[in-house]
Design a protein around this motif. Structure first.
Motif, PDB file in Angstrom:
ATOM      1  N   LEU A 140     -82.096  74.235 102.284  1.00 42.18           N
ATOM      2  CA  LEU A 140     -83.242  75.097 101.972  1.00 42.18           C
ATOM      3  C   LEU A 140     -84.574  74.419 102.268  1.00 42.18           C
ATOM      4  O   LEU A 140     -85.525  75.078 102.701  1.00 42.18           O
ATOM      5  CB  LEU A 140     -83.192  75.545 100.512  1.00 42.18           C
ATOM      6  CG  LEU A 140     -82.089  76.530 100.161  1.00 42.18           C
ATOM      7  CD1 LEU A 140     -82.011  76.740  98.649  1.00 42.18           C
ATOM      8  CD2 LEU A 140     -82.305  77.859 100.877  1.00 42.18           C
ATOM      9  N   SER A 141     -84.635  73.113 102.057  1.00 41.06           N
ATOM     10  CA  SER A 141     -85.870  72.372 102.317  1.00 41.06           C
ATOM     11  C   SER A 141     -86.208  72.323 103.802  1.00 41.06           C
ATOM     12  O   SER A 141     -87.363  72.116 104.170  1.00 41.06           O
ATOM     13  CB  SER A 141     -85.765  70.950 101.757  1.00 41.06           C
ATOM     14  OG  SER A 141     -85.601  70.997 100.356  1.00 41.06           O
ATOM     15  N   ILE A 142     -85.215  72.503 104.635  1.00 39.17           N
ATOM     16  CA  ILE A 142     -85.435  72.560 106.084  1.00 39.17           C
ATOM     17  C   ILE A 142     -85.590  74.005 106.539  1.00 39.17           C
ATOM     18  O   ILE A 142     -86.518  74.340 107.283  1.00 39.17           O
ATOM     19  CB  ILE A 142     -84.262  71.880 106.826  1.00 39.17           C
ATOM     20  CG1 ILE A 142     -84.233  70.382 106.504  1.00 39.17           C
ATOM     21  CG2 ILE A 142     -84.352  72.126 108.339  1.00 39.17           C
ATOM     22  CD1 ILE A 142     -82.967  69.670 106.936  1.00 39.17           C
ATOM     23  N   ILE A 143     -84.713  74.870 106.078  1.00 38.85           N
ATOM     24  CA  ILE A 143     -84.688  76.264 106.538  1.00 38.85           C
ATOM     25  C   ILE A 143     -85.942  77.029 106.125  1.00 38.85           C
ATOM     26  O   ILE A 143     -86.534  77.728 106.952  1.00 38.85           O
ATOM     27  CB  ILE A 143     -83.418  76.983 106.040  1.00 38.85           C
ATOM     28  CG1 ILE A 143     -82.183  76.382 106.726  1.00 38.85           C
ATOM     29  CG2 ILE A 143     -83.494  78.478 106.272  1.00 38.85           C
ATOM     30  CD1 ILE A 143     -80.854  76.806 106.105  1.00 38.85           C
ATOM     31  N   ILE A 144     -86.363  76.912 104.881  1.00 43.00           N
ATOM     32  CA  ILE A 144     -87.508  77.702 104.402  1.00 43.00           C
ATOM     33  C   ILE A 144     -88.762  77.432 105.229  1.00 43.00           C
ATOM     34  O   ILE A 144     -89.364  78.375 105.753  1.00 43.00           O
ATOM     35  CB  ILE A 144     -87.754  77.511 102.890  1.00 43.00           C
ATOM     36  CG1 ILE A 144     -86.608  78.142 102.090  1.00 43.00           C
ATOM     37  CG2 ILE A 144     -89.098  78.105 102.467  1.00 43.00           C
ATOM     38  CD1 ILE A 144     -86.636  77.835 100.596  1.00 43.00           C
ATOM     39  N   PRO A 145     -89.184  76.169 105.404  1.00 38.60           N
ATOM     40  CA  PRO A 145     -90.391  75.955 106.227  1.00 38.60           C
ATOM     41  C   PRO A 145     -90.213  76.409 107.682  1.00 38.60           C
ATOM     42  O   PRO A 145     -91.155  76.949 108.276  1.00 38.60           O
ATOM     43  CB  PRO A 145     -90.623  74.444 106.155  1.00 38.60           C
ATOM     44  CG  PRO A 145     -89.913  73.995 104.939  1.00 38.60           C
ATOM     45  CD  PRO A 145     -88.741  74.917 104.780  1.00 38.60           C
ATOM     46  N   VAL A 181     -88.247  78.882 108.835  1.00 41.41           N
ATOM     47  CA  VAL A 181     -88.261  80.347 108.877  1.00 41.41           C
ATOM     48  C   VAL A 181     -89.676  80.869 108.639  1.00 41.41           C
ATOM     49  O   VAL A 181     -90.161  81.733 109.380  1.00 41.41           O
ATOM     50  CB  VAL A 181     -87.266  80.946 107.854  1.00 41.41           C
ATOM     51  CG1 VAL A 181     -87.476  82.442 107.686  1.00 41.41           C
ATOM     52  CG2 VAL A 181     -85.836  80.649 108.285  1.00 41.41           C
ATOM     53  N   VAL A 182     -90.349  80.332 107.623  1.00 44.61           N
ATOM     54  CA  VAL A 182     -91.717  80.785 107.337  1.00 44.61           C
ATOM     55  C   VAL A 182     -92.620  80.479 108.534  1.00 44.61           C
ATOM     56  O   VAL A 182     -93.391  81.335 108.968  1.00 44.61           O
ATOM     57  CB  VAL A 182     -92.265  80.139 106.043  1.00 44.61           C
ATOM     58  CG1 VAL A 182     -93.753  80.419 105.875  1.00 44.61           C
ATOM     59  CG2 VAL A 182     -91.491  80.639 104.834  1.00 44.61           C
ATOM     60  N   GLY A 183     -92.512  79.276 109.064  1.00 47.85           N
ATOM     61  CA  GLY A 183     -93.320  78.916 110.231  1.00 47.85           C
ATOM     62  C   GLY A 183     -93.025  79.810 111.427  1.00 47.85           C
ATOM     63  O   GLY A 183     -93.930  80.247 112.137  1.00 47.85           O
ATOM     64  N   GLY A 184     -91.746  80.102 111.641  1.00 44.81           N
ATOM     65  CA  GLY A 184     -91.360  80.965 112.752  1.00 44.81           C
ATOM     66  C   GLY A 184     -91.821  82.396 112.564  1.00 44.81           C
ATOM     67  O   GLY A 184     -92.320  83.033 113.502  1.00 44.81           O
ATOM     68  N   LEU A 185     -91.682  82.908 111.359  1.00 46.89           N
ATOM     69  CA  LEU A 185     -92.081  84.288 111.089  1.00 46.89           C
ATOM     70  C   LEU A 185     -93.591  84.449 111.011  1.00 46.89           C
ATOM     71  O   LEU A 185     -94.114  85.540 111.236  1.00 46.89           O
ATOM     72  CB  LEU A 185     -91.434  84.794 109.798  1.00 46.89           C
ATOM     73  CG  LEU A 185     -89.921  84.967 109.835  1.00 46.89           C
ATOM     74  CD1 LEU A 185     -89.397  85.388 108.469  1.00 46.89           C
ATOM     75  CD2 LEU A 185     -89.512  85.975 110.897  1.00 46.89           C
ATOM     76  N   PHE A 186     -94.296  83.363 110.702  1.00 47.81           N
ATOM     77  CA  PHE A 186     -95.752  83.421 110.585  1.00 47.81           C
ATOM     78  C   PHE A 186     -96.382  83.878 111.901  1.00 47.81           C
ATOM     79  O   PHE A 186     -97.378  84.585 111.904  1.00 47.81           O
ATOM     80  CB  PHE A 186     -96.298  82.053 110.182  1.00 47.81           C
ATOM     81  CG  PHE A 186     -97.742  82.077 109.801  1.00 47.81           C
ATOM     82  CD1 PHE A 186     -98.723  81.713 110.701  1.00 47.81           C
ATOM     83  CD2 PHE A 186     -98.127  82.465 108.535  1.00 47.81           C
ATOM     84  CE1 PHE A 186    -100.054  81.725 110.352  1.00 47.81           C
ATOM     85  CE2 PHE A 186     -99.459  82.489 108.160  1.00 47.81           C
ATOM     86  CZ  PHE A 186    -100.428  82.117 109.079  1.00 47.81           C
ATOM     87  N   GLY A 187     -95.788  83.489 113.009  1.00 53.30           N
ATOM     88  CA  GLY A 187     -96.319  83.862 114.317  1.00 53.30           C
ATOM     89  C   GLY A 187     -95.812  85.199 114.829  1.00 53.30           C
ATOM     90  O   GLY A 187     -96.149  85.602 115.932  1.00 53.30           O
ATOM     91  N   VAL A 188     -94.988  85.886 114.048  1.00 53.40           N
ATOM     92  CA  VAL A 188     -94.419  87.170 114.475  1.00 53.40           C
ATOM     93  C   VAL A 188     -95.181  88.292 113.788  1.00 53.40           C
ATOM     94  O   VAL A 188     -95.252  88.340 112.565  1.00 53.40           O
ATOM     95  CB  VAL A 188     -92.917  87.260 114.099  1.00 53.40           C
ATOM     96  CG1 VAL A 188     -92.373  88.640 114.398  1.00 53.40           C
ATOM     97  CG2 VAL A 188     -92.123  86.183 114.811  1.00 53.40           C
TER      98      VAL A 188
END
Length: 181
Positions: free
Chosen positions: A19-24, A26-33
């Protein structure tokens, strides 16, 4: 008296790492979408920033009350407040991502020293919001597995970091709110 469940803690540690890897990521990836840029007919969720800023403020308040509760040895209240604070942080994150996936980014319009203060607060808020994820999860797992001594040690680090992230989230919102369209 409950004993420390080290096996259970080890099992949770795999989830904490993931979760400590996936959450940032995913959030970083979705932030640009932006769904509207991809052709989806969605309304911008421009009403969300004051709501998630309020959730950040509520989280900060929960953290402070939970701190007071544990100092007064009210463990049940402390546990309930901390679980609620984690839930609030999760709801905040969902709303934050939803807003950024449906709305154009807002640019800070201030200048001079205020601009530098804003970007310093924003930068430290973002960096610490990533760093705090494993700290919160480890602290929580140590509590639910009854590893109280280790829980206390990491909570001394987690509490001020998480409180800083919650409070600076509100400050960032207040500073940028005049520039929302």
């Amino acid at each position: 008296m409950n004993s420390v469940d080290l096996e259970k803690e080890k099992k949770y540690n795999k989830w904490i790492i993931a979760l400590s890897i996936i959450i940032p990521l995913v959030v970083g990836g979705l932030f640009g979408v932006n769904l509207r840029d991809l052709g989806f007919d969605v309304e911008p969720l421009t009403f969300l920033p004051p709501i998630y800023a309020t959730i950040n403020a509520f989280t900060a308040l929960l953290l402070i009350i939970a701190f007071v509760a544990i100092k007064k040895k009210n463990r049940v209240l402390h546990e309930n407040l901390m679980t609620t604070a984690i839930g609030c942080s999760a709801v905040f994150l969902i709303m934050y991502v939803a807003y950024h996936m449906t709305s154009d980014s807002t640019k800070f319009g201030g200048d001079g020293i205020v601009k530098y203060i804003y970007f310093f607060i924003l930068f430290t808020h973002i960096v610490l919001s990533i760093i705090i994820i494993p700290f919160v999860l480890i602290t929580y797992v140590r509590a639910i597995t009854n590893n109280i001594e280790r829980h206390k040690k990491i909570a001394r680090i987690t509490f001020p970091l998480w409180l800083y992230v919650a409070i600076t989230g509100v400050i960032v919102y207040i500073m940028i709110s005049p520039y929302y369209t």
